[in-house]
Design a protein around this motif. Structure first.
Motif, mmCIF file in Angstrom:
data_model
loop_
_atom_site.group_PDB
_atom_site.id
_atom_site.type_symbol
_atom_site.label_atom_id
_atom_site.label_comp_id
_atom_site.label_asym_id
_atom_site.label_seq_id
_atom_site.Cartn_x
_atom_site.Cartn_y
_atom_site.Cartn_z
ATOM 1 N N ARG A 39 -32.003 15.207 -3.984
ATOM 2 C CA ARG A 39 -32.898 16.258 -2.941
ATOM 3 C C ARG A 39 -32.032 16.551 -1.546
ATOM 4 N N HIS A 74 -42.224 17.342 -7.938
ATOM 5 C CA HIS A 74 -41.054 18.004 -7.507
ATOM 6 C C HIS A 74 -39.734 17.576 -7.981
ATOM 7 N N THR A 75 -39.926 15.952 -8.261
ATOM 8 C CA THR A 75 -38.692 15.669 -8.929
ATOM 9 C C THR A 75 -38.170 15.686 -9.625
ATOM 10 N N ARG A 113 -36.395 19.655 -9.712
ATOM 11 C CA ARG A 113 -35.262 19.011 -9.191
ATOM 12 C C ARG A 113 -34.648 19.178 -10.111
#
Length: 294
Positions: free
Chosen positions: A246, A226-227, A230
């Protein structure tokens, strides 16, 4: 007297026998110079531009039954490569899905981008490599097929080819239903592409290339994925990659199938997620106005 007569008769017989061995009319007596030379043995090889109804990454002569790409088919051969060096010196062809096939996949990956007019991962497409058969390898063949096929929109993580008609050449050079874009979740959670002017909560933003690892190791740290996604979203929307990112965006992603991972595909497809807010426009290049801190 009889003795002399006997010799004379024998001579006559010999002369007669020899005269019977003369060349027939129109011949020169050489039994080999009129033979046609035996044609040099040629190994079977497929051709780029062929389409197939068999989607398996096999290249046996017995199963080679190409069809017109304008007709229904499952896979399209867009490039023919050649094994070289140590790979070519192997006694048998590399096994499909093995590490030895990665260099061939890398070439097919690059050629596929040229063929479709963009990164094939940006659409519902995947690439596979089909090496020559063991019998063909033993006969000296060192080619491999680069195949491309369309994936089922209702199977985000699958690897099954779907029937299609028409070549995939230039398929991603323009807007097309094959290309990932804005999306809504279907009944079973599948991301179904919709026009960005229609209500949606997801938007495809690009690919993150995962490092080489086992499929299990690559997929187990969801937070890290997910990081990475992003960061892809930030680049797509043109917002800073900082500690506030985030709070600007949600994310979701799709890994390649296990089969595609084994072939060499390391592209993780990333989507922006609005965290439930309904959108009717793209976030592409929208900056902090499109992705405010929430």
């Amino acid at each position: 007297m009889r003795r002399v007569l006997g010799v004379t008769a024998s001579a006559v017989l010999v002369a007669t026998a020899l005269s019977g061995c003369g060349n027939p009319p129109g011949t020169d007596g050489d039994l080999t110079d009129d033979w046609r030379p035996v044609a040099e043995a040629r190994q079977f090889a497929p051709r780029a531009g062929e389409c197939h109804v068999n989607a398996e990454p096999t290249a046996y002569l017995t199963s080679h039954q190409p069809v017109d790409c304008a007709k229904a088919h499952l896979v399209e051969t867009f490039h023919i490569g050649t094994f070289t060096g140590d790979l070519a010196a192997r006694p048998i062809p590399p096994r499909v899905g093995s590490a030895a096939m990665r260099s061939a996949f890398t070439e097919c990956d690059a050629k596929a981008k040229e063929f479709v007019g963009g990164d094939w991962r940006d659409g519902r497409l995947t690439v596979q490599v089909a090496p020559t058969s063991p019998a063909g390898w033993a006969g000296g063949s060192r080619w491999y097929r680069c195949d491309l096929f369309e994936l089922n929109p209702l199977d985000d993580t699958g690897d099954a080819a779907v029937n299609r008609a028409g070549s995939l050449r230039g398929a991603l050079r323009a807007s097309t239903p094959l290309r990932h874009g804005c999306a809504e979740a279907g009944e079973w959670g599948h991301l179904l592409t919709v026009p960005c002017t229609k209500v949606h909560r997801y938007e495809y933003v690009g690919v993150w290339m995962a490092p080489n690892a086992s499929y299990e190791d690559a997929t187990k740290d969801e937070g890290a994925v997910h990081t990475k996604c992003r960061s892809v979203i930030a680049r797509y929307a043109k917002v800073p990659v900082d500690r506030m990112l985030r709070y600007r965006t949600g994310s979701t992603y799709r890994f390649p199938s296990e089969e595609a991972w084994a072939r060499g595909d390391r592209g993780v497809r990333c989507w922006y997620w609005s965290s439930g807010k309904k959108l009717t426009r793209s976030i592409a290049g929208g900056g902090t106005k499109a992705l405010p801190v929430n």
